[in-house]
Write an enzyme that holds these catalytic residues in place. Structure first.
Site, mmCIF file in Angstrom:
data_model
loop_
_atom_site.group_PDB
_atom_site.id
_atom_site.type_symbol
_atom_site.label_atom_id
_atom_site.label_comp_id
_atom_site.label_asym_id
_atom_site.label_seq_id
_atom_site.Cartn_x
_atom_site.Cartn_y
_atom_site.Cartn_z
ATOM 1 N NE ARG A 143 42.753 24.660 36.539
ATOM 2 C CZ ARG A 143 42.867 25.756 35.814
ATOM 3 N NH1 ARG A 143 43.594 25.735 34.689
ATOM 4 N NH2 ARG A 143 42.259 26.872 36.167
ATOM 5 C CE LYS A 168 37.742 25.012 36.508
ATOM 6 N NZ LYS A 168 37.944 25.124 37.977
ATOM 7 C CG HIS A 274 44.662 21.771 42.707
ATOM 8 N ND1 HIS A 274 44.751 21.922 41.337
ATOM 9 C CD2 HIS A 274 43.920 22.832 43.155
ATOM 10 C CE1 HIS A 274 44.088 23.008 40.965
ATOM 11 N NE2 HIS A 274 43.584 23.576 42.050
ATOM 12 N NE ARG A 277 45.625 26.032 39.349
ATOM 13 C CZ ARG A 277 45.684 26.791 38.266
ATOM 14 N NH1 ARG A 277 46.733 26.722 37.468
ATOM 15 N NH2 ARG A 277 44.703 27.644 37.978
ATOM 16 C CG HIS A 300 42.685 32.088 38.232
ATOM 17 N ND1 HIS A 300 43.298 32.426 39.427
ATOM 18 C CD2 HIS A 300 42.547 30.734 38.266
ATOM 19 C CE1 HIS A 300 43.521 31.335 40.141
ATOM 20 N NE2 HIS A 300 43.057 30.293 39.452
ATOM 21 C CE1 TYR A 309 45.957 29.705 45.503
ATOM 22 C CE2 TYR A 309 45.448 31.098 43.621
ATOM 23 C CZ TYR A 309 45.468 29.859 44.219
ATOM 24 O OH TYR A 309 45.002 28.771 43.547
#
Length: 327
Positions: A143, A168, A274, A277, A300, A309
């Site tokens: 990120r 995150k 972003h 990414r 994630h 994706y």
């Protein structure tokens, strides 16, 4: 309580909010966002003190944001988090479950993804630090703020890997360092080291350390390993401590540079940093890499987040052949 009394107590209330936020080591961005929402909430009700209000006013305000303000779901959730923090952490009032809040609907949109050709058209339109940051976003899946907050000690050139700390969800993870970027990154770090040495010679050279590490390790803030990989061109006063430090490059500068590069490359997609990414993840899946591996590289928590994706893997409507193309 009168409006004038509320006004006189508001600065003390906001100072209490700041103190609680800093005690919990929240970021400066979270602090600013929470304070802005609390001020907006108080002004919405004629500058009444939050002690005079409660769950009903919070529900009404959040519903108003969704219905009248038409804010995005993420914006409403941020406001909700700020107000819950105010009441639970600062005022010591545990609000009932806010079941009557009109939730802003979260649109189910697929991410913008560039093709490899579009990425190759975009990156050359950038230069210097902006090019290196954008290349890292596409080459490692970081990120934007993860890249800008990188410390020198977390870049392992010999193993070609990057340790992303406190990403995150307050999680650490490891991602790859593209071989293509090894030499440009080495050259960049030599310049950063010279800048740091100059700061030290001039009596500065300190950098922000998270979680009160500056008290535990008093000399660490001036050490080379703790410096930002992408430092700002200017020293600035830390808004929390008042110390003069060199912070990292501002994310707005990278966003503006990428936006201009998108225009210069003639791309019609609304690409941002972003987007690089998103493109990283999509291109790895297209190349046949396991989705669990991609999940770990992206950081994630749930593989279902990474599965968004996969929409590009079976081109042409889930791999179905159009009847117009049938012989």
């Amino acid at each position: 309580m009168t409006d004038s009394t509320a006004l006189s107590t508001s600065p003390r209330l906001l100072d209490q909010v700041r103190g609680k936020i800093r005690l919990k080591h929240y970021s400066i961005r979270t602090e600013q966002a929470y304070l802005d929402w609390i001020k907006r909430f108080i002004c919405h009700y004629g500058k009444r003190h939050p002690n005079e209000m409660g769950a009903r006013e919070v529900e009404e305000f959040l519903t108003w944001l969704a219905v009248e303000g038409r804010v995005a779901a993420s914006t409403q959730n941020q406001a909700k988090s700020a107000l819950l923090f105010l009441y639970r952490e600062v005022l010591g009032a545990d609000l009932p479950w806010l079941e009557n809040v009109e939730q802003a609907k979260t649109p189910k949109r697929l991410p913008v993804v560039l093709t490899q050709a579009e990425v190759q058209a975009l990156l050359p339109r950038l230069s210097g630090t902006h090019w290196l940051v954008a290349s890292l976003l596409y080459g490692s899946g970081m990120r934007l703020m993860e890249a800008l907050r990188l410390r020198v000690k977390d870049v392992e050139l010999s193993r070609k890997e990057i340790l992303i700390r406190d990403g995150k969800g307050a999680k650490d993870r490891v991602t790859m360092l593209p071989t293509t970027l090894l030499n440009p990154l080495k050259a960049h770090l030599l310049k950063v080291k010279a800048l740091h040495d100059q700061d030290i010679a001039e009596g500065f050279g300190e950098v922000y350390l998270p979680h009160a590490l500056d008290r535990k390790y008093p000399n660490a803030a001036r050490e080379w390993g703790w410096q930002y990989v992408f430092p700002s061109g200017n020293r600035a006063v830390d808004p929390r401590s008042g110390a003069v430090r060199r912070h990292h490059v501002q994310d707005q500068a990278v966003q503006r540079a990428v936006k201009q590069a998108v225009r210069d490359a003639g791309l019609v997609k609304p690409a941002t940093p972003h987007t690089l990414r998103h493109s990283f993840a999509t291109h790895l899946l297209q190349a046949g890499y396991d989705i669990r591996t991609v999940q770990e590289l992206l950081g994630h928590s749930d593989v279902t987040t990474t599965m968004i994706y996969t929409h590009v893997l079976n081109c042409g409507g889930r791999g179905v052949k159009s009847p117009l193309d049938m012989e």
